[in-house]
Write a protein that holds these residues in place. Structure first.
Motif, PDB file in Angstrom:
ATOM      1  N   ALA A  50     -14.231  -4.360  15.525  1.00  0.00           N
ATOM      2  CA  ALA A  50     -14.500  -4.485  14.092  1.00  0.00           C
ATOM      3  C   ALA A  50     -13.778  -3.396  13.316  1.00  0.00           C
ATOM      4  O   ALA A  50     -13.215  -3.635  12.237  1.00  0.00           O
ATOM      5  CB  ALA A  50     -16.008  -4.425  13.832  1.00  0.00           C
ATOM      6  N   ASN A  51     -13.799  -2.164  13.861  1.00  0.00           N
ATOM      7  CA  ASN A  51     -13.074  -1.080  13.195  1.00  0.00           C
ATOM      8  C   ASN A  51     -11.580  -1.342  13.158  1.00  0.00           C
ATOM      9  O   ASN A  51     -10.904  -1.086  12.156  1.00  0.00           O
ATOM     10  CB  ASN A  51     -13.351   0.256  13.915  1.00  0.00           C
ATOM     11  CG  ASN A  51     -14.785   0.717  13.727  1.00  0.00           C
ATOM     12  OD1 ASN A  51     -15.424   0.354  12.750  1.00  0.00           O
ATOM     13  ND2 ASN A  51     -15.292   1.497  14.666  1.00  0.00           N
ATOM     14  N   VAL A  52     -11.044  -1.822  14.287  1.00  0.00           N
ATOM     15  CA  VAL A  52      -9.615  -2.150  14.335  1.00  0.00           C
ATOM     16  C   VAL A  52      -9.292  -3.244  13.328  1.00  0.00           C
ATOM     17  O   VAL A  52      -8.283  -3.207  12.628  1.00  0.00           O
ATOM     18  CB  VAL A  52      -9.207  -2.580  15.761  1.00  0.00           C
ATOM     19  CG1 VAL A  52      -7.777  -3.101  15.771  1.00  0.00           C
ATOM     20  CG2 VAL A  52      -9.360  -1.410  16.717  1.00  0.00           C
ATOM     21  N   LEU A  57      -6.747  -4.773   8.186  1.00  0.00           N
ATOM     22  CA  LEU A  57      -6.799  -5.304   6.809  1.00  0.00           C
ATOM     23  C   LEU A  57      -6.453  -4.225   5.796  1.00  0.00           C
ATOM     24  O   LEU A  57      -5.768  -4.474   4.802  1.00  0.00           O
ATOM     25  CB  LEU A  57      -8.190  -5.875   6.533  1.00  0.00           C
ATOM     26  CG  LEU A  57      -8.563  -7.166   7.261  1.00  0.00           C
ATOM     27  CD1 LEU A  57      -9.932  -7.638   6.826  1.00  0.00           C
ATOM     28  CD2 LEU A  57      -7.530  -8.257   7.023  1.00  0.00           C
ATOM     29  N   ASP A  58      -6.952  -2.974   6.056  1.00  0.00           N
ATOM     30  CA  ASP A  58      -6.618  -1.865   5.144  1.00  0.00           C
ATOM     31  C   ASP A  58      -5.116  -1.596   5.152  1.00  0.00           C
ATOM     32  O   ASP A  58      -4.503  -1.334   4.115  1.00  0.00           O
ATOM     33  CB  ASP A  58      -7.381  -0.601   5.550  1.00  0.00           C
ATOM     34  CG  ASP A  58      -8.869  -0.703   5.246  1.00  0.00           C
ATOM     35  OD1 ASP A  58      -9.238  -1.599   4.450  1.00  0.00           O
ATOM     36  OD2 ASP A  58      -9.645   0.077   5.800  1.00  0.00           O
ATOM     37  N   ASP A  59      -4.501  -1.615   6.369  1.00  0.00           N
ATOM     38  CA  ASP A  59      -3.056  -1.385   6.461  1.00  0.00           C
ATOM     39  C   ASP A  59      -2.291  -2.454   5.702  1.00  0.00           C
ATOM     40  O   ASP A  59      -1.299  -2.175   5.020  1.00  0.00           O
ATOM     41  CB  ASP A  59      -2.621  -1.361   7.929  1.00  0.00           C
ATOM     42  CG  ASP A  59      -3.140  -0.135   8.651  1.00  0.00           C
ATOM     43  OD1 ASP A  59      -3.117  -0.128   9.898  1.00  0.00           O
ATOM     44  OD2 ASP A  59      -3.569   0.812   7.975  1.00  0.00           O
ATOM     45  N   ARG A  60      -2.752  -3.716   5.870  1.00  0.00           N
ATOM     46  CA  ARG A  60      -2.093  -4.813   5.134  1.00  0.00           C
ATOM     47  C   ARG A  60      -2.257  -4.635   3.630  1.00  0.00           C
ATOM     48  O   ARG A  60      -1.343  -4.879   2.851  1.00  0.00           O
ATOM     49  CB  ARG A  60      -2.671  -6.155   5.570  1.00  0.00           C
ATOM     50  CG  ARG A  60      -2.189  -6.629   6.933  1.00  0.00           C
ATOM     51  CD  ARG A  60      -3.112  -7.684   7.513  1.00  0.00           C
ATOM     52  NE  ARG A  60      -3.286  -8.833   6.656  1.00  0.00           N
ATOM     53  CZ  ARG A  60      -2.578  -9.951   6.720  1.00  0.00           C
ATOM     54  NH1 ARG A  60      -1.632 -10.057   7.618  1.00  0.00           N
ATOM     55  NH2 ARG A  60      -2.825 -10.975   5.896  1.00  0.00           N
ATOM     56  N   GLY A 169       0.750  -9.375  -8.654  1.00  0.00           N
ATOM     57  CA  GLY A 169      -0.002  -9.341  -7.412  1.00  0.00           C
ATOM     58  C   GLY A 169       0.719 -10.030  -6.271  1.00  0.00           C
ATOM     59  O   GLY A 169       1.555 -10.912  -6.488  1.00  0.00           O
ATOM     60  N   MET A 170       0.404  -9.606  -5.052  1.00  0.00           N
ATOM     61  CA  MET A 170       0.922 -10.242  -3.840  1.00  0.00           C
ATOM     62  C   MET A 170      -0.238 -10.415  -2.855  1.00  0.00           C
ATOM     63  O   MET A 170      -1.187  -9.620  -2.859  1.00  0.00           O
ATOM     64  CB  MET A 170       2.029  -9.407  -3.196  1.00  0.00           C
ATOM     65  CG  MET A 170       3.312  -9.330  -3.994  1.00  0.00           C
ATOM     66  SD  MET A 170       4.622  -8.484  -3.062  1.00  0.00           S
ATOM     67  CE  MET A 170       5.902  -8.405  -4.298  1.00  0.00           C
ATOM     68  N   GLY A 171      -0.130 -11.426  -2.034  1.00  0.00           N
ATOM     69  CA  GLY A 171      -1.210 -11.688  -1.106  1.00  0.00           C
ATOM     70  C   GLY A 171      -0.723 -12.200   0.233  1.00  0.00           C
ATOM     71  O   GLY A 171       0.284 -12.913   0.308  1.00  0.00           O
ATOM     72  N   PHE A 172      -1.444 -11.805   1.294  1.00  0.00           N
ATOM     73  CA  PHE A 172      -1.237 -12.345   2.630  1.00  0.00           C
ATOM     74  C   PHE A 172      -2.341 -13.358   2.915  1.00  0.00           C
ATOM     75  O   PHE A 172      -3.490 -13.191   2.511  1.00  0.00           O
ATOM     76  CB  PHE A 172      -1.294 -11.239   3.691  1.00  0.00           C
ATOM     77  CG  PHE A 172      -0.098 -10.352   3.726  1.00  0.00           C
ATOM     78  CD1 PHE A 172      -0.238  -8.970   3.790  1.00  0.00           C
ATOM     79  CD2 PHE A 172       1.189 -10.886   3.700  1.00  0.00           C
ATOM     80  CE1 PHE A 172       0.867  -8.146   3.842  1.00  0.00           C
ATOM     81  CE2 PHE A 172       2.290 -10.071   3.757  1.00  0.00           C
ATOM     82  CZ  PHE A 172       2.127  -8.681   3.812  1.00  0.00           C
TER      83      PHE A 172
END
Length: 774
Positions: A50-52, A57-60, A169-172
């Protein structure tokens, strides 16, 4: 031989019983502890995963944020947004989105109106949840949300110039590729689900039916976010993670077999040991316990530290399931470290050239400029788009890569070198390298590509700064001034220029004019003044030149030459010309009854002369106003004609065919070719004021005007003299054969109402003078 009932037998029985009881108790205790430990490990594996998952998601989000920040800070993009250049905006959004493989790129107004999007099906209604949560005063907004039945990780950044003029804005997309990527990192099965009235699987590494069987309804999602829950078929242990705080969830599935297999295998080993050697010593039991529990404790500590992002414990060297788990955690650590390294490199490096990117350059410069002095050099490739069009994008990329290689070989070596734009490179030196001209020449040496020799034409702008200057601490100011210097370099023959003090204000003034001009045109905040043109033969005014004026609310009076030049550069000149023609044609219709022979002249820009749709638009305006084409005249400079003679002549012929009178303005200053001049369908030549204002006592001007008048009349043109200021000049122009004069001697340019009064008074005075003549 042992006798029944003997002390030895009883002692042996007691010992055997004690050993058997101890072994049984030990086995039961060990099995119980191992079972609990295995469950705890499973929970910890899920917690680590879960942490990973959250870290990824934070890195993205950081990657998205940095990319969007770069796009929002790009001067060309802000200028395109400020001037509403929809085609440029769409192109920039698509290019920047493609660079980071963003599946969604959008642009919204400060009020939340959707201006542009890479997803055609996206509409305003779908952005309602986003508009409810966003803080429009923030510098960045990140969210996970559902759009068009797809889940996106979206980052929004304001576009400032200097106030917020838009949000980009940009999104993955949270899709199968992301789920597979997460599975590769965590070793777990991943599902993304939407919990509304019913549970809906968006994507999963499991079969959709299998994912739904774990949670038949959405009631268990909240409890599973606190404590892992077993599936109904006991095959998976699942931990849920809320993504958007409402209906979007991520499910992490750990197969039960992973920890049950370890437990069952250890149980079999203990039972075998118990059955074979009940008399095993406490020392063996102790050693066995240590051999099992110590590696697990090490793995537990390592997993906990890995989840915290600071794994420093050594992994145990073991075989079997413990060894597999040890290798798995070791591989996970290596993959996370490699991914972190790649993410950091992508965040700091330009993928094409390997140089620092703009974000890293700004970070580096921000740390340096506040402590030390230096010189910023900004290199720009002239007409790089034309090179891409001529040789292809692949060759263009190779040229950029080769140029980056030369920049890294420069002597003296710059403190840092970065690619800050598509065709722009930023260098930092502690002091200005001299001389600059040989350095620029070396960088411009031809490159051998595609069996051809391709040269790059570069411009170099530089800005020296000192750390004692308070403005040096502002990175945006440093980059803006370097950019201004580069813009100046484009006007220099050697392509080199420095920033000059005060050019910031000029730059901001130009931006204000470009930004406010469309609104001023829409609000009719500009005005038209008219300067009379008087016929020398009968002293009558049957024509006037229409001149545009703009009184800006904050900048005051803006000279036409200034905002016309900026309008041409910003692509707004068509709007200015259309507004001017509309105003003049309507004024001609208003004056037609009282002055039916009055012809109004409008100046055309060089950009207008290559617009093949201009004749059709003028014809439409004349028809709407019910005005004859003979009441309109158009003036063009000979310099404008020479920029593209063939195309300009074609447009002028179409205008002349409408019945519009055409004139060559500022004749004698544009170095026109007589070969083209005789082909022009013009009716009038206007001699520039430079030859008129001192004609009464300058014999050279007199000879030039006389020769020009004779040449023009020989070609069948009328001759008009501009800039008449006194009666002595009027007598000279009459003697030299000019047909019409224009200048302050008769009147300065006047507003429409004042010009109408002047015209009435001038004709009345002329009639009185005519009657008084013998």
């Amino acid at each position: 031989m042992l006798m029944p009932g003997s002390l030895r037998h009883r002692l042996l029985l007691v010992i055997v019983a004690l050993l058997a009881g101890l072994a049984l108790a030990t086995a039961l205790a060990s099995l119980t502890a191992m079972k609990q430990d295995s469950r705890q490990q499973a929970h910890e594996v899920l917690a680590v995963a879960a942490n990973v998952f959250e870290q990824l998601l934070d890195d993205r989000a950081q990657q998205l944020g940095q990319s969007v920040q770069i796009l929002a800070a790009d001067f060309g993009f802000r200028q395109a947004v400020a001037t509403s250049e929809s085609a440029t905006i769409q192109s920039v959004l698509e290019n920047h989105g493609a660079r980071i493989d963003a599946q969604l790129v959008l642009l919204m107004s400060p009020q939340g109106e959707l201006l542009s999007s890479s997803r055609l099906e996206l509409d305003q209604a779908q952005l309602a949840p986003l508009l409810q949560d966003i803080d429009w005063r923030s510098s960045q907004y990140s969210s996970l949300l559902m759009l068009s039945e797809q889940a996106y990780q979206l980052v929004l950044v304001p576009v400032r110039a200097p106030n917020i003029i838009a949000w980009v804005g940009m999104g993955f997309q949270l899709d199968a590729a992301l789920a597979t990527q997460l599975k590769g990192i965590t070793g777990l099965e991943i599902s993304f689900v939407l919990a509304n009235d019913r549970l809906q699987v968006i994507t999963s590494t499991l079969q959709n039916e299998q994912a739904l069987s774990i949670f038949p309804t959405s009631d268990f999602l909240a409890s599973a976010s606190q404590q892992p829950v077993r599936s109904e078929d006991q095959r998976y242990l699942t931990l849920s993670q809320p993504l958007d705080g409402q209906a979007l969830w991520a499910l992490l599935h750990l197969p039960n077999s992973r920890w049950l297999q370890n437990y069952q295998q250890m149980r079999s080993q203990l039972l075998a040991i118990f059955g074979i050697a009940l008399t095993a010593s406490l020392l063996v039991a102790f050693w066995l316990g240590r051999s099992i529990t110590e590696p697990l404790a090490q793995l537990t500590r390592f997993a906990r530290q890995l989840g915290e992002g600071k794994a420093t414990s050594e992994l145990p060297r073991a075989k079997g399931e413990v060894g597999v788990l040890s290798k798995t955690l070791s591989t996970m650590q290596q993959q996370l470290a490699e991914r972190q390294r790649l993410l950091l490199e992508q965040a700091e490096r330009d993928a094409l050239t390997g140089l620092y990117n703009r974000a890293k350059a700004e970070q580096w410069l921000g740390q340096y400029a506040g402590q030390k002095s230096g010189v910023l050099l900004l290199l720009n490739i002239r007409n790089f788009r034309h090179l891409n069009d001529a040789f292809g994008l692949e060759t263009g990329d190779q040229l950029l890569h080769r140029l980056a290689g030369r920049l890294q070989q420069l002597t003296p070596t710059p403190l840092f070198c970065a690619r800050v734009g598509g065709d722009e490179f930023l260098l930092l030196y502690p002091e200005l390298p001299k001389p600059l001209a040989p350095l620029l020449q070396w960088l411009q040496k031809p490159f051998a590509l595609q069996q051809s020799s391709i040269s790059l034409q570069l411009t170099l702008g530089y800005y020296p700064f000192t750390h004692t200057d308070p403005e040096s601490a502002n990175v945006s100011t440093l980059l803006r001034r370097a950019d201004i210097a580069n813009a100046n370099a484009k006007q220099q023959l050697d392509g080199i220029a420095a920033y000059q003090q005060g050019q910031d204000e000029r730059h901001l003034r130009d931006l204000t004019i470009i930004q406010d001009l469309p609104g001023a045109l829409a609000a009719n905040a500009l005005s038209v003044h008219y300067q009379p043109k008087v016929l020398l033969a009968n002293q009558r005014c049957e024509a006037a030149e229409a001149l545009i004026r703009w009184q800006h609310p904050s900048l005051g009076f803006i000279p036409p030459d200034e905002f016309i030049r900026l309008a041409e550069h910003a692509g707004l000149i068509q709007e200015v010309t259309d507004w001017m023609l509309r105003q003049v044609i309507r004024q001609a219709a208003e004056w037609h009854t009282q002055h039916p022979r009055l012809r109004l002249a409008v100046n055309l820009s060089p950009v207008d002369l290559i617009d093949e749709q201009l004749p059709a638009r003028i014809a439409e305006e004349l028809e709407l106003a019910s005005v004859s084409a003979e009441m309109l005249a158009l003036e063009v400079t000979e310099g404008a004609v020479m920029q593209n003679p063939q195309r300009v002549i074609q447009v002028l012929q179409q205008l002349a065919a409408l019945g519009i009178e055409l004139a060559i303005d500022d004749f004698g200053t544009g170095h026109s070719s007589l070969a083209y001049l005789k082909q022009l369908p013009v009716h009038e030549v206007k001699i520039d004021r430079a030859f008129i204002k001192e004609i009464e006592h300058n014999t050279q001007d007199e000879l030039i005007v006389q020769a020009t008048a004779q040449l023009a009349k020989g070609l069948g043109f009328k001759v008009t003299a501009e800039g008449l200021e006194n009666e002595a000049g009027l007598l000279k122009l009459t003697q030299l054969g000019c047909d019409t004069v224009q200048g302050y001697y008769y009147s300065r340019p006047l507003p429409a109402s004042d010009f109408a009064s002047w015209l009435q008074q001038f004709h009345s005075q002329h009639q009185v003078e005519s009657r008084e003549r013998p």
